[in-house]
Design a protein around this motif. Structure first.
Motif, PDB file in Angstrom:
ATOM      1  N   ILE A  30      53.360  27.570  28.598  1.00  0.00           N
ATOM      2  CA  ILE A  30      53.736  26.904  27.361  1.00  0.00           C
ATOM      3  C   ILE A  30      53.722  25.403  27.594  1.00  0.00           C
ATOM      4  O   ILE A  30      54.284  24.919  28.578  1.00  0.00           O
ATOM      5  CB  ILE A  30      55.153  27.335  26.907  1.00  0.00           C
ATOM      6  CG1 ILE A  30      55.188  28.854  26.717  1.00  0.00           C
ATOM      7  CG2 ILE A  30      55.571  26.632  25.639  1.00  0.00           C
ATOM      8  CD1 ILE A  30      56.121  29.549  27.640  1.00  0.00           C
ATOM      9  N   LEU A  31      53.088  24.686  26.691  1.00  0.00           N
ATOM     10  CA  LEU A  31      53.103  23.231  26.707  1.00  0.00           C
ATOM     11  C   LEU A  31      53.833  22.789  25.447  1.00  0.00           C
ATOM     12  O   LEU A  31      53.465  23.208  24.336  1.00  0.00           O
ATOM     13  CB  LEU A  31      51.685  22.669  26.727  1.00  0.00           C
ATOM     14  CG  LEU A  31      51.562  21.149  26.737  1.00  0.00           C
ATOM     15  CD1 LEU A  31      52.179  20.568  28.018  1.00  0.00           C
ATOM     16  CD2 LEU A  31      50.119  20.734  26.598  1.00  0.00           C
ATOM     17  N   ALA A  32      54.879  21.976  25.612  1.00  0.00           N
ATOM     18  CA  ALA A  32      55.702  21.593  24.466  1.00  0.00           C
ATOM     19  C   ALA A  32      56.270  20.195  24.662  1.00  0.00           C
ATOM     20  O   ALA A  32      56.354  19.702  25.792  1.00  0.00           O
ATOM     21  CB  ALA A  32      56.840  22.591  24.283  1.00  0.00           C
ATOM     22  N   GLU A  33      56.658  19.603  23.541  1.00  0.00           N
ATOM     23  CA  GLU A  33      57.343  18.321  23.608  1.00  0.00           C
ATOM     24  C   GLU A  33      58.707  18.547  24.255  1.00  0.00           C
ATOM     25  O   GLU A  33      59.360  19.553  23.992  1.00  0.00           O
ATOM     26  CB  GLU A  33      57.526  17.753  22.208  1.00  0.00           C
ATOM     27  CG  GLU A  33      56.219  17.441  21.508  1.00  0.00           C
ATOM     28  CD  GLU A  33      56.425  17.049  20.056  1.00  0.00           C
ATOM     29  OE1 GLU A  33      57.577  16.782  19.647  1.00  0.00           O
ATOM     30  OE2 GLU A  33      55.427  17.029  19.323  1.00  0.00           O
ATOM     31  N   ALA A  34      59.121  17.629  25.098  1.00  0.00           N
ATOM     32  CA  ALA A  34      60.393  17.775  25.810  1.00  0.00           C
ATOM     33  C   ALA A  34      61.563  17.613  24.845  1.00  0.00           C
ATOM     34  O   ALA A  34      61.750  16.556  24.255  1.00  0.00           O
ATOM     35  CB  ALA A  34      60.482  16.741  26.932  1.00  0.00           C
ATOM     36  N   GLU A  35      62.302  18.682  24.663  1.00  0.00           N
ATOM     37  CA  GLU A  35      63.516  18.703  23.853  1.00  0.00           C
ATOM     38  C   GLU A  35      64.582  19.433  24.655  1.00  0.00           C
ATOM     39  O   GLU A  35      64.285  20.417  25.330  1.00  0.00           O
ATOM     40  CB  GLU A  35      63.290  19.416  22.521  1.00  0.00           C
ATOM     41  CG  GLU A  35      62.409  18.656  21.546  1.00  0.00           C
ATOM     42  CD  GLU A  35      63.045  17.370  21.050  1.00  0.00           C
ATOM     43  OE1 GLU A  35      64.288  17.330  20.887  1.00  0.00           O
ATOM     44  OE2 GLU A  35      62.300  16.400  20.851  1.00  0.00           O
ATOM     45  N   LEU A  38      64.757  23.377  24.137  1.00  0.00           N
ATOM     46  CA  LEU A  38      63.532  24.172  24.082  1.00  0.00           C
ATOM     47  C   LEU A  38      63.496  25.281  25.129  1.00  0.00           C
ATOM     48  O   LEU A  38      63.091  26.407  24.829  1.00  0.00           O
ATOM     49  CB  LEU A  38      62.292  23.281  24.230  1.00  0.00           C
ATOM     50  CG  LEU A  38      60.995  24.055  24.074  1.00  0.00           C
ATOM     51  CD1 LEU A  38      60.824  24.505  22.635  1.00  0.00           C
ATOM     52  CD2 LEU A  38      59.818  23.260  24.529  1.00  0.00           C
ATOM     53  N   ILE A  39      63.940  25.006  26.331  1.00  0.00           N
ATOM     54  CA  ILE A  39      63.926  26.035  27.381  1.00  0.00           C
ATOM     55  C   ILE A  39      64.800  27.219  26.963  1.00  0.00           C
ATOM     56  O   ILE A  39      64.401  28.378  27.118  1.00  0.00           O
ATOM     57  CB  ILE A  39      64.387  25.449  28.726  1.00  0.00           C
ATOM     58  CG1 ILE A  39      63.438  24.335  29.162  1.00  0.00           C
ATOM     59  CG2 ILE A  39      64.447  26.532  29.805  1.00  0.00           C
ATOM     60  CD1 ILE A  39      63.955  23.494  30.301  1.00  0.00           C
ATOM     61  N   CYS A  40      65.965  26.940  26.396  1.00  0.00           N
ATOM     62  CA  CYS A  40      66.848  28.018  25.928  1.00  0.00           C
ATOM     63  C   CYS A  40      66.195  28.824  24.819  1.00  0.00           C
ATOM     64  O   CYS A  40      66.309  30.054  24.781  1.00  0.00           O
ATOM     65  CB  CYS A  40      68.171  27.441  25.432  1.00  0.00           C
ATOM     66  SG  CYS A  40      69.179  26.723  26.734  1.00  0.00           S
ATOM     67  N   ARG A  41      65.510  28.156  23.893  1.00  0.00           N
ATOM     68  CA  ARG A  41      64.870  28.869  22.782  1.00  0.00           C
ATOM     69  C   ARG A  41      63.744  29.765  23.285  1.00  0.00           C
ATOM     70  O   ARG A  41      63.564  30.888  22.795  1.00  0.00           O
ATOM     71  CB  ARG A  41      64.363  27.887  21.734  1.00  0.00           C
ATOM     72  CG  ARG A  41      65.502  27.245  20.946  1.00  0.00           C
ATOM     73  CD  ARG A  41      65.010  26.419  19.785  1.00  0.00           C
ATOM     74  NE  ARG A  41      64.443  25.166  20.278  1.00  0.00           N
ATOM     75  CZ  ARG A  41      63.335  24.604  19.804  1.00  0.00           C
ATOM     76  NH1 ARG A  41      62.668  25.155  18.831  1.00  0.00           N
ATOM     77  NH2 ARG A  41      62.910  23.467  20.302  1.00  0.00           N
ATOM     78  N   VAL A  42      62.990  29.301  24.277  1.00  0.00           N
ATOM     79  CA  VAL A  42      61.904  30.120  24.839  1.00  0.00           C
ATOM     80  C   VAL A  42      62.485  31.329  25.570  1.00  0.00           C
ATOM     81  O   VAL A  42      62.060  32.465  25.349  1.00  0.00           O
ATOM     82  CB  VAL A  42      61.018  29.274  25.782  1.00  0.00           C
ATOM     83  CG1 VAL A  42      60.100  30.157  26.612  1.00  0.00           C
ATOM     84  CG2 VAL A  42      60.195  28.273  24.978  1.00  0.00           C
ATOM     85  N   LEU A  43      63.477  31.105  26.424  1.00  0.00           N
ATOM     86  CA  LEU A  43      64.065  32.211  27.179  1.00  0.00           C
ATOM     87  C   LEU A  43      64.807  33.191  26.275  1.00  0.00           C
ATOM     88  O   LEU A  43      64.881  34.383  26.572  1.00  0.00           O
ATOM     89  CB  LEU A  43      64.986  31.676  28.271  1.00  0.00           C
ATOM     90  CG  LEU A  43      64.285  30.907  29.394  1.00  0.00           C
ATOM     91  CD1 LEU A  43      65.299  30.358  30.376  1.00  0.00           C
ATOM     92  CD2 LEU A  43      63.247  31.768  30.082  1.00  0.00           C
ATOM     93  N   ASN A  91      58.071  22.087  18.220  1.00  0.00           N
ATOM     94  CA  ASN A  91      57.782  21.296  19.419  1.00  0.00           C
ATOM     95  C   ASN A  91      56.833  21.982  20.390  1.00  0.00           C
ATOM     96  O   ASN A  91      56.464  21.381  21.391  1.00  0.00           O
ATOM     97  CB  ASN A  91      59.049  20.873  20.176  1.00  0.00           C
ATOM     98  CG  ASN A  91      60.013  20.095  19.316  1.00  0.00           C
ATOM     99  OD1 ASN A  91      61.054  20.603  18.949  1.00  0.00           O
ATOM    100  ND2 ASN A  91      59.660  18.880  18.970  1.00  0.00           N
ATOM    101  N   VAL A  92      56.440  23.225  20.149  1.00  0.00           N
ATOM    102  CA  VAL A  92      55.491  23.898  21.046  1.00  0.00           C
ATOM    103  C   VAL A  92      54.076  23.512  20.633  1.00  0.00           C
ATOM    104  O   VAL A  92      53.698  23.662  19.474  1.00  0.00           O
ATOM    105  CB  VAL A  92      55.684  25.431  21.018  1.00  0.00           C
ATOM    106  CG1 VAL A  92      54.560  26.133  21.753  1.00  0.00           C
ATOM    107  CG2 VAL A  92      57.028  25.796  21.615  1.00  0.00           C
ATOM    108  N   CYS A  93      53.316  23.005  21.595  1.00  0.00           N
ATOM    109  CA  CYS A  93      51.937  22.587  21.332  1.00  0.00           C
ATOM    110  C   CYS A  93      50.942  23.713  21.594  1.00  0.00           C
ATOM    111  O   CYS A  93      49.997  23.898  20.840  1.00  0.00           O
ATOM    112  CB  CYS A  93      51.578  21.384  22.202  1.00  0.00           C
ATOM    113  SG  CYS A  93      52.641  19.958  21.917  1.00  0.00           S
ATOM    114  N   SER A  94      51.130  24.451  22.696  1.00  0.00           N
ATOM    115  CA  SER A  94      50.202  25.544  23.003  1.00  0.00           C
ATOM    116  C   SER A  94      50.894  26.612  23.836  1.00  0.00           C
ATOM    117  O   SER A  94      51.852  26.342  24.556  1.00  0.00           O
ATOM    118  CB  SER A  94      48.976  25.022  23.745  1.00  0.00           C
ATOM    119  OG  SER A  94      49.324  24.576  25.035  1.00  0.00           O
TER     120      SER A  94
END
Length: 115
Positions: A30-35, A38-43, A91-94
């Motif tokens: 995952i490539l995303a803008e640093a927020e 964001l890590i918590c939302r992905v996990l 914020n997720v780019c790819s």
């Protein structure tokens, strides 16, 4: 009393969500803008499916987060659905998803989003 006509059931579709489907290990990149959250939302997308990643790595560089996670114990279809949910996060780019075990015949990564 009239007799009921025999009805033939339609052909069954493959059950993509079936528990008996083969499981594989999947790698998400995952490539995303640093927020900060964001890590918590992905996990959390894994936690909602009662999955714990075998490995997670995160690197911040120039305002971007590069997250890589390996998860085992789900079907390829479920892995793709989770990848699509990641793609829809703000914020997720790819998101790139690839199988890393021999249980699935796919050998090429699947790009779910390119921003």
């Amino acid at each position: 009393m009239p007799h009921l006509e025999a009805v033939t059931p339609p052909a069954l579709r493959p059950d993509a969500w079936g528990a008996s489907n083969a499981h594989c290990r999947s790698r998400y990149q995952i490539l995303a803008e640093a927020e900060p959250d964001l890590i918590c939302r992905v996990l959390n997308l894994f936690a909602m499916q009662y999955l714990i990643p075998q490995q997670v790595s995160v690197m911040q560089q120039e305002g971007m987060l590069m997250i890589e996670a390996e998860v085992d114990g789900m079907t390829w279809h479920r892995a793709q659905v989770i990848g699509e949910k990641m793609r829809n996060l703000i914020n997720v780019c790819s998101v790139t998803l690839e199988p890393i075990s021999d249980l699935h015949v796919l050998s090429e990564p699947v790009s779910l989003a390119v921003g």
